[in-house]
Design an enzyme around this catalytic site. Sequence first.
Site, PDB file in Angstrom:
ATOM      1  N   PRO A   8       1.730  -6.388  -6.311  1.00 40.43           N
ATOM      2  CA  PRO A   8       2.914  -6.505  -5.469  1.00 40.43           C
ATOM      3  C   PRO A   8       2.626  -5.986  -4.057  1.00 40.43           C
ATOM      4  O   PRO A   8       2.055  -4.910  -3.885  1.00 40.43           O
ATOM      5  CB  PRO A   8       3.942  -5.633  -6.189  1.00 40.43           C
ATOM      6  N   GLU A   9       2.997  -6.787  -3.059  1.00 36.23           N
ATOM      7  CA  GLU A   9       2.764  -6.426  -1.667  1.00 36.23           C
ATOM      8  C   GLU A   9       4.092  -6.041  -1.022  1.00 36.23           C
ATOM      9  O   GLU A   9       5.100  -5.891  -1.719  1.00 36.23           O
ATOM     10  CB  GLU A   9       2.070  -7.585  -0.953  1.00 36.23           C
TER      11      GLU A   9
END
Length: 277
Positions: free
Chosen positions: A2-3
């Site tokens: 996840p960014e």
Amino acid sequence: MPELPEVEVCRLGIAPELEGEIIRAVVIRVPKLRHDIPPALRELLPGCLIVAVRRRGKYLLIDCRRDAVEGTLIIHLGMSGNLRFVPSELPPEKHDHFDLVLSRQILRFADPRRFGVVLWQPGPPAAAEAHPLIAVLGVEPLSADFTVDSFYAAISRRSAPVKPVLMDGHMVVGIGNIYASESLFRAGISPLRAANRISYLRYEVLFGAIRETLSDAIAAGGSSIRDYVHSDGGAGCFQIQAGVYDRAGEPCLRCGGVVRQVRQAGRSTYYCPACQH
């Protein structure tokens, strides 16, 4: 992993349900993820009011307070983690490692690969910024502190290829692999070009492309690659509208050239050699 957009979507999803709630209990099922989970959370957090849910880079910051206790719960989703609300009676599954028990539901942290983080920073909310994991982070790319001039000054001295430089979280946080490729595509800049061989005018275009790409990704609910889901179990859809990411061998949506895939700093990079220079 996840960014920034995925973590911001997570924050937006959980904040309305958490802020103003009282933590009833804490359940810790494994002693350690990337770091040890403080066992003292079982005694510290029950009775705490959740004051705010913030984000710094890819870290979620949950500010908590009760008599004689004030601090911030620091959570990182790692490579495969997710936070979701579940009914109070729902039994945990294999990779469900941490629960915040609330009055009507549970906020449950699942992390199959155990690269996530659950930590505690005592003190007022500002103290979280001094935590060793947070203090080293660069500027937020969607904040007013991120300007063309500061961006150019920081990045234009680097001789490495521009894409790995963009992903250096000590300079600018949250421009991970997907969004670095997409921002460079929108700006028409090759990820192979040395950062110090790009003009100021082209950095102006890239600056706008970064902010636009991250904003579009947040609006699309992030990108659901592998394990990422929203706090309600839904999926993001930015990956469907990606210009180059994960499209190796396919026609470029802008010029019709062929999207190419290369490895940079151990990560896959996607770009169009015909229109990114």
